[in-house]
Design a protein around this motif. Structure first.
Motif, PDB file in Angstrom:
ATOM      1  N   CYS A   1      -7.753  27.200 -29.987  1.00  0.00           N
ATOM      2  CA  CYS A   1      -8.142  25.855 -30.030  1.00  0.00           C
ATOM      3  C   CYS A   1      -7.453  24.851 -29.235  1.00  0.00           C
ATOM      4  O   CYS A   1      -8.045  23.693 -28.916  1.00  0.00           O
ATOM      5  CB  CYS A   1      -8.764  25.437 -31.617  1.00  0.00           C
TER       6      CYS A   1
ATOM      7  N   GLU B   1     -11.794  23.893 -23.776  1.00  0.00           N
ATOM      8  CA  GLU B   1     -13.219  24.467 -23.142  1.00  0.00           C
ATOM      9  C   GLU B   1     -13.357  23.969 -21.822  1.00  0.00           C
ATOM     10  O   GLU B   1     -13.158  22.767 -21.657  1.00  0.00           O
ATOM     11  CB  GLU B   1     -14.112  24.605 -23.948  1.00  0.00           C
ATOM     12  N   ALA B   2     -13.649  24.673 -21.125  1.00  0.00           N
ATOM     13  CA  ALA B   2     -14.132  23.983 -19.692  1.00  0.00           C
ATOM     14  C   ALA B   2     -14.887  22.836 -19.414  1.00  0.00           C
ATOM     15  O   ALA B   2     -14.716  22.138 -18.911  1.00  0.00           O
ATOM     16  CB  ALA B   2     -14.672  25.190 -18.820  1.00  0.00           C
ATOM     17  N   LYS B   3     -16.048  22.844 -20.484  1.00  0.00           N
ATOM     18  CA  LYS B   3     -17.003  21.651 -20.359  1.00  0.00           C
ATOM     19  C   LYS B   3     -16.147  20.470 -20.769  1.00  0.00           C
ATOM     20  O   LYS B   3     -16.739  19.456 -20.483  1.00  0.00           O
ATOM     21  CB  LYS B   3     -18.012  22.038 -21.636  1.00  0.00           C
ATOM     22  N   ASP B   4     -15.066  20.374 -21.519  1.00  0.00           N
ATOM     23  CA  ASP B   4     -14.341  19.368 -21.942  1.00  0.00           C
ATOM     24  C   ASP B   4     -13.224  18.873 -20.788  1.00  0.00           C
ATOM     25  O   ASP B   4     -12.811  17.708 -21.041  1.00  0.00           O
ATOM     26  CB  ASP B   4     -13.522  19.457 -23.114  1.00  0.00           C
TER      27      ASP B   4
ATOM     28  N   ASN C   1     -10.142  25.982 -16.153  1.00  0.00           N
ATOM     29  CA  ASN C   1     -10.201  27.242 -16.831  1.00  0.00           C
ATOM     30  C   ASN C   1      -8.734  27.313 -17.447  1.00  0.00           C
ATOM     31  O   ASN C   1      -7.929  27.728 -16.850  1.00  0.00           O
ATOM     32  CB  ASN C   1     -10.681  28.490 -16.295  1.00  0.00           C
TER      33      ASN C   1
ATOM     34  N   ARG D   1      -8.085  28.978 -20.648  1.00  0.00           N
ATOM     35  CA  ARG D   1      -8.142  30.127 -21.278  1.00  0.00           C
ATOM     36  C   ARG D   1      -8.073  31.421 -20.943  1.00  0.00           C
ATOM     37  O   ARG D   1      -8.688  32.258 -21.141  1.00  0.00           O
ATOM     38  CB  ARG D   1      -9.696  30.088 -22.272  1.00  0.00           C
TER      39      ARG D   1
ATOM     40  N   GLN E   1      -8.781  16.543 -24.235  1.00  0.00           N
ATOM     41  CA  GLN E   1      -8.934  17.339 -25.372  1.00  0.00           C
ATOM     42  C   GLN E   1      -9.197  16.415 -26.581  1.00  0.00           C
ATOM     43  O   GLN E   1     -10.259  16.705 -27.263  1.00  0.00           O
ATOM     44  CB  GLN E   1      -7.742  18.282 -25.694  1.00  0.00           C
TER      45      GLN E   1
ATOM     46  N   LYS F   1     -13.083  17.616 -28.021  1.00  0.00           N
ATOM     47  CA  LYS F   1     -13.194  18.406 -29.113  1.00  0.00           C
ATOM     48  C   LYS F   1     -12.499  17.844 -30.131  1.00  0.00           C
ATOM     49  O   LYS F   1     -12.981  18.213 -31.311  1.00  0.00           O
ATOM     50  CB  LYS F   1     -12.187  19.584 -28.663  1.00  0.00           C
TER      51      LYS F   1
END
Length: 258
Positions: free
Chosen positions: A23, A27-30, A35, A37, A77, A81
């Motif tokens: 966590c 994530e890529a969208k944020d 990338n 991860r 981040q 998230k």
């Protein structure tokens, strides 16, 4: 042959755990499609030290992503998230679980830009426990075996109320910078997490620095079970409450100020 036992205890491994927790990696969208991860570190884990600590993983993310001094990825981040996670919680979740007695303050950068921040008392014991799990996991990943001994830790992003502890943290940071023999910086996603082991000292202690979002540091000392108990005259004087001066890297650190 893959190790069949947990990275932190002698129970049989039932899964693999991400260290640090997945966590923490956005994530890529944020983060504008980037990338972070890829090539994540995993270690064998029992149920107790993996699935049963998911709430601690989220707590760590909420606690450190938005720390002042982190990079842009940490900031993003915290605005995505982390913000979504907090909105799902009860109204006083932050004050009860993450940072107690906080106040809203504003910091100004050298350029004059203002940043809203929260200032308060972090849940220190829980933070140390989270970082300890990561330290054990990284040790296992580095050396291929479970660490057996004592782990001691100082958090570089904390302002300690005890003056000696605060000075010790600053001294340890300087000592790692100039005195210790490094094995090199590692981490496939250094913008999120990187770590650096150091050669054992004369007492057998192994040092490590873990850095999150390029600004949040945790300093770790692994003391193996059969190593000699460290003894240093300066530290003995310090512990006895005697005014003590210790020089590291050309800087002088004063303890037990009168």
């Amino acid at each position: 042959m893959e190790n069949k036992f947990c990275y932190k205890c002698d129970k049989v491994a039932t899964s693999r755990e991400h260290v640090p927790p997945i966590c923490l990696f956005p994530e890529a969208k944020d983060v504008m499609g980037l990338n972070f991860r890829k090539d994540l570190i995993t270690v064998p884990s029992c149920d107790e030290h993996n699935s049963k600590k998911s709430h601690d993983d989220e707590f760590l993310m909420l606690s450190i992503a938005g720390i002042v001094g982190n990079n842009l990825v940490g900031y993003l981040q915290s605005q995505t998230k982390v913000d979504r996670a907090i909105r799902r919680k009860c109204k006083d979740f932050l004050n009860k679980e993450v940072i107690k007695n906080y106040t809203h303050q504003t910091l100004k950068s050298k350029s004059g830009r203002k940043y809203p921040v929260l200032y308060g008392n972090p849940n220190y014991d829980r933070l140390v426990s989270c970082f300890e799990h990561i330290a054990y996991g990284i040790y296992f990943h580095e050396f291929g075996e479970r660490f057996n001994g004592i782990v001691k830790m100082l958090l570089g992003f904390i302002s300690y109320n005890d003056k000696n502890t605060q000075t010790m943290t600053e001294m340890v940071k300087e000592k790692f910078r100039v005195d210790e023999i490094s094995k090199g910086i590692k981490g496939e996603n250094p913008a999120i997490f990187k770590y650096q082991f150091f050669e054992p000292d004369q007492f057998g202690l192994i040092g490590m620095v873990m850095t999150f979002y390029e600004g949040t540091e945790a300093f770790v000392a692994f003391q193996p079970k059969n190593s000699k108990e460290p003894f240093d005259l300066s530290l003995s004087l310090l512990n006895a409450g005697i005014p003590t001066f210790i020089e590291v890297g050309g800087k002088t650190f004063e303890f037990n100020k009168k």
